[in-house]
Write a protein that holds these residues in place. Sequence first.
Motif, PDB file in Angstrom:
ATOM      1  N   ALA A 217       0.570  -1.146  -0.043  1.00 18.83           N
ATOM      2  CA  ALA A 217      -0.095   0.048  -0.178  1.00 18.83           C
ATOM      3  C   ALA A 217       0.627   1.489  -0.051  1.00 18.83           C
ATOM      4  CB  ALA A 217      -0.881   0.221   1.196  1.00 18.83           C
ATOM      5  N   ALA A 218       0.483   2.487  -0.670  1.00 15.89           N
ATOM      6  CA  ALA A 218       1.281   3.364  -0.778  1.00 15.89           C
ATOM      7  C   ALA A 218       0.363   4.612  -1.185  1.00 15.89           C
ATOM      8  CB  ALA A 218       2.452   3.210  -1.814  1.00 15.89           C
ATOM      9  N   ALA A 219       0.591   5.794  -0.820  1.00 14.01           N
ATOM     10  CA  ALA A 219      -0.481   7.121  -0.841  1.00 14.01           C
ATOM     11  C   ALA A 219       0.190   8.040  -1.640  1.00 14.01           C
ATOM     12  CB  ALA A 219      -0.790   7.387   0.692  1.00 14.01           C
ATOM     13  N   GLY A 220       1.134   8.018  -2.540  1.00  6.27           N
ATOM     14  CA  GLY A 220       1.492   8.912  -3.523  1.00  6.27           C
ATOM     15  C   GLY A 220       2.479  10.022  -2.901  1.00  6.27           C
ATOM     16  N   LYS A 221       1.997  11.251  -2.914  1.00  5.55           N
ATOM     17  CA  LYS A 221       2.964  12.467  -2.517  1.00  5.55           C
ATOM     18  C   LYS A 221       2.195  13.495  -2.026  1.00  5.55           C
ATOM     19  CE  LYS A 221       4.043  14.492  -6.873  1.00  5.55           C
ATOM     20  NZ  LYS A 221       4.928  15.086  -7.979  1.00  5.55           N
ATOM     21  N   PHE A 222       2.878  14.473  -1.382  1.00  6.44           N
ATOM     22  CA  PHE A 222       2.205  15.835  -1.016  1.00  6.44           C
ATOM     23  C   PHE A 222       1.008  15.757  -0.236  1.00  6.44           C
ATOM     24  CE2 PHE A 222       4.928  17.605  -4.991  1.00  6.44           C
ATOM     25  CZ  PHE A 222       5.888  17.346  -4.271  1.00  6.44           C
ATOM     26  N   GLY A 223       0.441  14.819   0.343  1.00  3.70           N
ATOM     27  CA  GLY A 223      -0.836  14.635   0.835  1.00  3.70           C
ATOM     28  C   GLY A 223      -1.959  14.779  -0.130  1.00  3.70           C
ATOM     29  N   TYR A 224      -1.719  14.200  -1.265  1.00  2.43           N
ATOM     30  CA  TYR A 224      -2.905  14.160  -2.243  1.00  2.43           C
ATOM     31  C   TYR A 224      -3.672  13.078  -1.866  1.00  2.43           C
ATOM     32  CZ  TYR A 224      -0.122  17.246  -5.430  1.00  2.43           C
ATOM     33  OH  TYR A 224       0.772  18.351  -5.758  1.00  2.43           O
ATOM     34  N   TYR A 225      -3.174  12.083  -1.304  1.00  2.00           N
ATOM     35  CA  TYR A 225      -3.886  10.814  -0.832  1.00  2.00           C
ATOM     36  C   TYR A 225      -3.763  10.557   0.646  1.00  2.00           C
ATOM     37  CZ  TYR A 225      -4.656  10.352  -5.765  1.00  2.00           C
ATOM     38  OH  TYR A 225      -4.907  10.450  -7.158  1.00  2.00           O
ATOM     39  N   VAL A 226      -4.620  10.041   1.323  1.00  2.00           N
ATOM     40  CA  VAL A 226      -4.332   9.204   2.818  1.00  2.00           C
ATOM     41  C   VAL A 226      -4.881   7.743   2.370  1.00  2.00           C
ATOM     42  CG1 VAL A 226      -5.242   9.119   5.094  1.00  2.00           C
ATOM     43  CG2 VAL A 226      -5.152  11.161   3.940  1.00  2.00           C
ATOM     44  N   GLY A 227      -3.892   6.868   2.979  1.00  2.00           N
ATOM     45  CA  GLY A 227      -4.031   5.591   2.737  1.00  2.00           C
ATOM     46  C   GLY A 227      -4.838   4.658   3.856  1.00  2.00           C
ATOM     47  N   HIS A 228      -5.532   3.766   3.661  1.00  2.00           N
ATOM     48  CA  HIS A 228      -6.309   3.011   4.658  1.00  2.00           C
ATOM     49  C   HIS A 228      -6.361   1.466   4.314  1.00  2.00           C
ATOM     50  CE1 HIS A 228     -10.611   2.130   6.629  1.00  2.00           C
ATOM     51  NE2 HIS A 228      -9.556   1.657   7.387  1.00  2.00           N
ATOM     52  N   VAL A 229      -5.691   0.598   5.170  1.00  2.00           N
ATOM     53  CA  VAL A 229      -5.544  -0.609   5.111  1.00  2.00           C
ATOM     54  C   VAL A 229      -6.415  -1.314   6.088  1.00  2.00           C
ATOM     55  CG1 VAL A 229      -4.190  -2.786   5.474  1.00  2.00           C
ATOM     56  CG2 VAL A 229      -3.111  -0.783   4.224  1.00  2.00           C
ATOM     57  N   THR A 230      -7.478  -2.322   5.867  1.00  2.00           N
ATOM     58  CA  THR A 230      -8.259  -2.876   6.963  1.00  2.00           C
ATOM     59  C   THR A 230      -7.853  -4.291   6.839  1.00  2.00           C
ATOM     60  OG1 THR A 230     -10.026  -1.487   6.192  1.00  2.00           O
ATOM     61  CG2 THR A 230     -10.403  -3.401   7.398  1.00  2.00           C
ATOM     62  N   ILE A 231      -7.447  -4.883   7.952  1.00  2.00           N
ATOM     63  CA  ILE A 231      -7.276  -6.125   8.311  1.00  2.00           C
ATOM     64  C   ILE A 231      -8.081  -6.753   9.047  1.00  2.00           C
ATOM     65  CG2 ILE A 231      -5.549  -7.970   9.092  1.00  2.00           C
ATOM     66  CD1 ILE A 231      -3.384  -5.762   8.678  1.00  2.00           C
ATOM     67  N   VAL A 232      -8.706  -8.237   8.847  1.00  2.00           N
ATOM     68  CA  VAL A 232      -9.623  -8.811   9.264  1.00  2.00           C
ATOM     69  C   VAL A 232      -9.095 -10.200   9.842  1.00  2.00           C
ATOM     70  CG1 VAL A 232     -12.007  -9.955   9.363  1.00  2.00           C
ATOM     71  CG2 VAL A 232     -11.691  -7.904   8.134  1.00  2.00           C
ATOM     72  N   LEU A 233      -9.199 -10.422  11.378  1.00  2.00           N
ATOM     73  CA  LEU A 233      -8.684 -11.665  11.861  1.00  2.00           C
ATOM     74  C   LEU A 233      -9.843 -12.484  12.256  1.00  2.00           C
ATOM     75  CD1 LEU A 233      -6.566  -8.908  12.580  1.00  2.00           C
ATOM     76  CD2 LEU A 233      -5.088 -10.934  12.959  1.00  2.00           C
ATOM     77  N   ASP A 234      -9.638 -13.785  12.611  1.00  3.80           N
ATOM     78  CA  ASP A 234     -10.432 -14.682  13.007  1.00  3.80           C
ATOM     79  C   ASP A 234     -10.150 -14.990  14.630  1.00  3.80           C
ATOM     80  OD1 ASP A 234      -8.435 -16.589  13.270  1.00  3.80           O
ATOM     81  OD2 ASP A 234      -9.124 -17.730  11.470  1.00  3.80           O
ATOM     82  N   SER A 235     -10.867 -15.755  15.367  1.00  4.04           N
ATOM     83  CA  SER A 235     -10.625 -15.795  16.722  1.00  4.04           C
ATOM     84  C   SER A 235      -9.580 -16.590  16.958  1.00  4.04           C
ATOM     85  CB  SER A 235     -11.910 -16.906  17.174  1.00  4.04           C
ATOM     86  OG  SER A 235     -11.804 -17.947  16.515  1.00  4.04           O
ATOM     87  N   LYS A 236      -8.720 -17.142  16.053  1.00  4.29           N
ATOM     88  CA  LYS A 236      -7.351 -17.774  16.293  1.00  4.29           C
ATOM     89  C   LYS A 236      -6.197 -16.923  16.091  1.00  4.29           C
ATOM     90  CE  LYS A 236      -8.969 -22.440  15.691  1.00  4.29           C
ATOM     91  NZ  LYS A 236      -8.835 -23.725  14.685  1.00  4.29           N
ATOM     92  N   ASN A 237      -6.489 -15.566  15.551  1.00  2.00           N
ATOM     93  CA  ASN A 237      -5.633 -14.218  15.338  1.00  2.00           C
ATOM     94  C   ASN A 237      -5.113 -14.775  13.983  1.00  2.00           C
ATOM     95  OD1 ASN A 237      -6.074 -13.174  17.690  1.00  2.00           O
ATOM     96  ND2 ASN A 237      -4.520 -13.587  18.635  1.00  2.00           N
ATOM     97  N   SER A 238      -5.746 -15.441  13.065  1.00  2.00           N
ATOM     98  CA  SER A 238      -5.233 -15.539  11.783  1.00  2.00           C
ATOM     99  C   SER A 238      -5.718 -14.594  10.781  1.00  2.00           C
ATOM    100  CB  SER A 238      -5.397 -17.129  11.456  1.00  2.00           C
ATOM    101  OG  SER A 238      -4.833 -17.834  12.081  1.00  2.00           O
ATOM    102  N   ILE A 239      -5.274 -14.149  10.040  1.00  4.20           N
ATOM    103  CA  ILE A 239      -5.636 -12.891   8.973  1.00  4.20           C
ATOM    104  C   ILE A 239      -6.648 -13.815   8.036  1.00  4.20           C
ATOM    105  CG2 ILE A 239      -5.156 -11.186   7.091  1.00  4.20           C
ATOM    106  CD1 ILE A 239      -2.362 -10.855   8.544  1.00  4.20           C
ATOM    107  N   GLN A 240      -7.852 -13.225   7.831  1.00  6.33           N
ATOM    108  CA  GLN A 240      -8.669 -13.776   7.026  1.00  6.33           C
ATOM    109  C   GLN A 240      -8.949 -12.980   5.646  1.00  6.33           C
ATOM    110  OE1 GLN A 240     -10.353 -17.047   7.335  1.00  6.33           O
ATOM    111  NE2 GLN A 240      -8.612 -16.828   8.925  1.00  6.33           N
TER     112      GLN A 240
END
Length: 449
Positions: A217-240
């Motif tokens: 993930a990357a958000a370019g330059k000069f504040g033209y963009y803001v990045g947002h990563v969403t991660i979902v994990l299960d009850s065993k702390n594994s990334i789904q």
Amino acid sequence: MERIHIYHTNDIHSHLENWPRIEQFLKQQRKQHQDQDEVFLFDIGDFIDRWHPLTEATMGKASIELLNECQYTAVTIGNNEGINLPHDGLEQLYAASKFDVLAANLFQKNNQHPDWVKPYQIYRTKSGIRLGVIGLTANFTHLYELLGWNLTEPLNELKKWITAVKEQSDMVILLSHLGLRDDERIAAEFPEIDVILGAHTHHFLENGKLVDNTLLAAAGKFGYYVGHVTIVLDSKNSIQDKQAILYDTKELPAALNEAQIAEAFLDKGKKLLNERVTTLTKPFLSDPFKETEFSLFLCKALREWCHTECAMLNAGLLLGPLSGDVTEFDLLNICPHPINPCVVEVTGQELTEILRESMDKSLHQKQITGLGFRGNELGLFVYDGIRFDSGEIFINGEKLEPQKIYTLALPDMFTFGHFFKGVLPHKNKKYFLPEFLRDILKWKLKTQS
């Protein structure tokens, strides 16, 4: 299921005109998520840039206050923090920070990390999920050495830490001020890394990019963009699931009085830089496509500072005139580039080739971004200690000898292989740090006064 939100910025370069809106957005998002989900906020370097008066006047410390106000979790440093500040400037930059500074490949001369740096940090959510976050910065080893730091090769440093971080974490995140190509290589070679938040090459990945199972993930330059990563994990702390999106800053809700706030940043910096350097009895005029007294004055100053036989620079470095009382702000305004003096030794034959390339009119018209240049067109070249007469070249009044060794001073941007393809990229260079060209101009003006 547990959802983790990671917001990220990179390469803001002190474009604070976008900051009021970004700050409002980040605070609103934190408030929206905090009751149900976890929120982390990272900056991936080059937040500061000394073209901005407030950044210059405070050596970047004003930017740390902005990051504190937004409650950033951690940052890594970019080359604008690392090699565009003197050693003491970087040493003191984060003194008041309320966030972690992660830079695994930055060391003091004694090969110990500075007190304000950690190679990585483990963050825990309220439910106990562990995020291992590592920081790496771009590999300008020689320039860091000149400023009194030791910088190790980033991938070697990553190899040193990755196993320990993985063992302590449920997910691994890399803050990478290395550039897209290195990020793609790391994703392929280090499957332990779940997310790479990138920077340095000003790339933006609208919906991220998967390399094997690593999300970039990357958000370019000069504040033209803001990045947002969403991660979902299960009850065993594994990334789904993991997803990346970008928010276009100009489409975010406007902040109250945002134009006035941005202007206030500028005004504060101008006031802090209001110290008089000299008073000119006649104006210095600038023109990127004409040889002026001003451009010749700066070129002469460059040669004298570097103690060389000759010098050259492009007139486009001077973005405006000077007249009357000249202040620190005036010098920043007309020469905002974080460009350092450099010296190379060349034979007369090599110097002839460099000078021939410098006269290419298509090069003069070239519009430049990056390499420290903060102007528009490159402009024509002016020279000191070099004279052209009837098709022959004279160095300090003597006819150039093809086999003789000459010392040439020039702005460092021309030594990186982007302009002069033949000789310069392959020569040994002596860089002068931390002085910028405006520091050389200031020195010459004060000596003249």
